[in-house]
Design an enzyme around this catalytic site. Structure first.
Site, mmCIF file in Angstrom:
data_model
loop_
_atom_site.group_PDB
_atom_site.id
_atom_site.type_symbol
_atom_site.label_atom_id
_atom_site.label_comp_id
_atom_site.label_asym_id
_atom_site.label_seq_id
_atom_site.Cartn_x
_atom_site.Cartn_y
_atom_site.Cartn_z
ATOM 1 C CG HIS A 191 -42.681 101.009 37.831
ATOM 2 N ND1 HIS A 191 -42.995 102.318 37.507
ATOM 3 C CD2 HIS A 191 -41.625 101.082 38.698
ATOM 4 C CE1 HIS A 191 -42.156 103.140 38.120
ATOM 5 N NE2 HIS A 191 -41.325 102.429 38.853
ATOM 6 C CD GLN A 193 -38.700 100.682 42.892
ATOM 7 O OE1 GLN A 193 -37.520 100.433 43.089
ATOM 8 N NE2 GLN A 193 -39.210 101.894 43.065
#
Length: 363
Positions: A191, A193
């Site tokens: 992931h 951000q």
């Protein structure tokens, strides 16, 4: 855009989650968040440091954020009968949602103080923090994505950059990825951000000032000329294609640092053409594989998109990706010790030309 549909829902605490689906006919948005979550925390507090003309965010609620949970309790995995995390659907392509523990948000607490003392003004940390999940596969990593999925991620970042830039109070939109516990990752699932800053960050302020001085002195764009000089010299080039060049900066701060820049000056990711978006993935994936190949094991890194600011100085921005690692040898890390942490004066352990050659040799 490569994604076929974009569907948004609200999680049980009111935060937004968006599915970016690569196929038509997705029903992912029909799955509700079955958790009973408390309301999101109020935004952080910004405190001004007059000694260095910088704003510092104080976000005490982040002290309780999730830290390296077991794989069967990963909040970024799709929902399953035994555990419900942040994503209610049983599968997904790329997902973006508001961070549960944001450094910046628009949820301003009542009774916010306006100063600590006359020298230290205080203001709410108004902005936005989002999590971008690249794949539903917990055991994958960005370097294992297909070029098609990377193109989807780029389109998602373009979507989010455009939407967040239009939000009140946003000064700059910063997409990034941290990889590896050495960097400080608290969730292993692949992931990234997105931070929407309420003030222009210190590094961007320095870059804008340098670009403005260069423009005044020469009439030229600074990053355009730096990239042209690197391409002409070729010594520090790691890879290139028709639209992008990856190079080690001549004054690299980090042991292994690469900047990947489009040949055409654009302000941000939304401004990239379809051809530029397609060409980015293969080159970036090649550089990531070279990073992992340096020492024959996963390389911890930070991957940071430098985009133009939203307001004054936007014309000086030149989109580029900065990729760097704190690993300087197979069994050694580059720690930011006295000179770097206290004084901001970097001392690099590896000659940039040597770093470029090692990356070119790494298969």
């Amino acid at each position: 855009m490569t994604f076929k549909s974009r569907t948004a829902i609200r999680l049980s605490d009111g935060r937004e989650l968006i599915y970016f689906n690569e196929e038509e006919g997705s029903h992912r948005a029909e799955y509700p968040d079955t958790r009973q979550l408390p309301p999101p925390p109020p935004t952080s507090q910004l405190r001004y440091d007059p000694l260095v003309d910088e704003w510092i965010a104080v976000a005490a609620h982040r002290q309780t954020r999730t830290f390296l949970p077991p794989s069967d309790a990963c909040p970024l995995c799709p929902a399953k009968p035994t555990f419900a995390g942040e994503i209610p659907a049983p599968d997904y392509d790329v997902v973006v949602f508001e961070n549960q523990f944001p450094s910046f948000s628009d949820r301003v607490a009542p009774g916010e103080v306006d100063e600590i003392n006359p020298m230290v003004p205080v203001r709410p940390g108004v902005g936005r923090c989002e999590v971008v999940c690249f794949t539903s596969d917990h055991n994958s990593y960005f370097g294992a994505l297909t070029p098609a999925r990377v193109r989807t991620v780029v389109d998602v970042l373009a979507d989010r950059t455009a939407e967040i830039s239009a939000m009140p109070g946003v000064a700059q939109v910063f997409p990034f990825e941290n990889r590896g516990v050495e960097i400080g990752v608290t969730l292993h699932h692949p992931h990234g951000q997105i931070y929407a800053y309420p003030t222009v960050p210190p590094r961007t302020k320095l870059m804008l000032a340098a670009a403005a001085r260069y423009l005044s002195r020469t009439g030229n764009d600074l990053y355009t000329d730096v990239l042209a000089a690197e391409r002409e010299q070729g010594t520090r080039i790691v890879g290139a294609n028709e639209h992008w060049t990856a190079f080690v900066p001549a004054a690299a701060r980090w042991p292994f640092e690469v900047q990947i820049a489009p040949h055409r000056k654009v302000a941000d990711i939304p401004a990239l053409s379809d051809q530029e978006r397609d060409a980015f993935g293969p080159l970036y994936l090649d550089v990531l594989k070279r990073f992992d190949g340096l020492f024959g094991k996963p390389m911890p890194y930070i991957s940071a998109w430098h985009q133009a600011v939203v307001g004054e100085g936007r014309d000086l921005g030149y989109l580029h990706l900065q990729l760097f690692s704190i690993r300087r040898a197979a069994d050694k890390l580059k720690f930011l010790a006295g000179s770097e942490s206290a004084m901001g004066y970097f001392v690099n352990d590896i000659v940039p030309e040597r770093a470029a050659q090692l990356l070119r040799d790494a298969a």
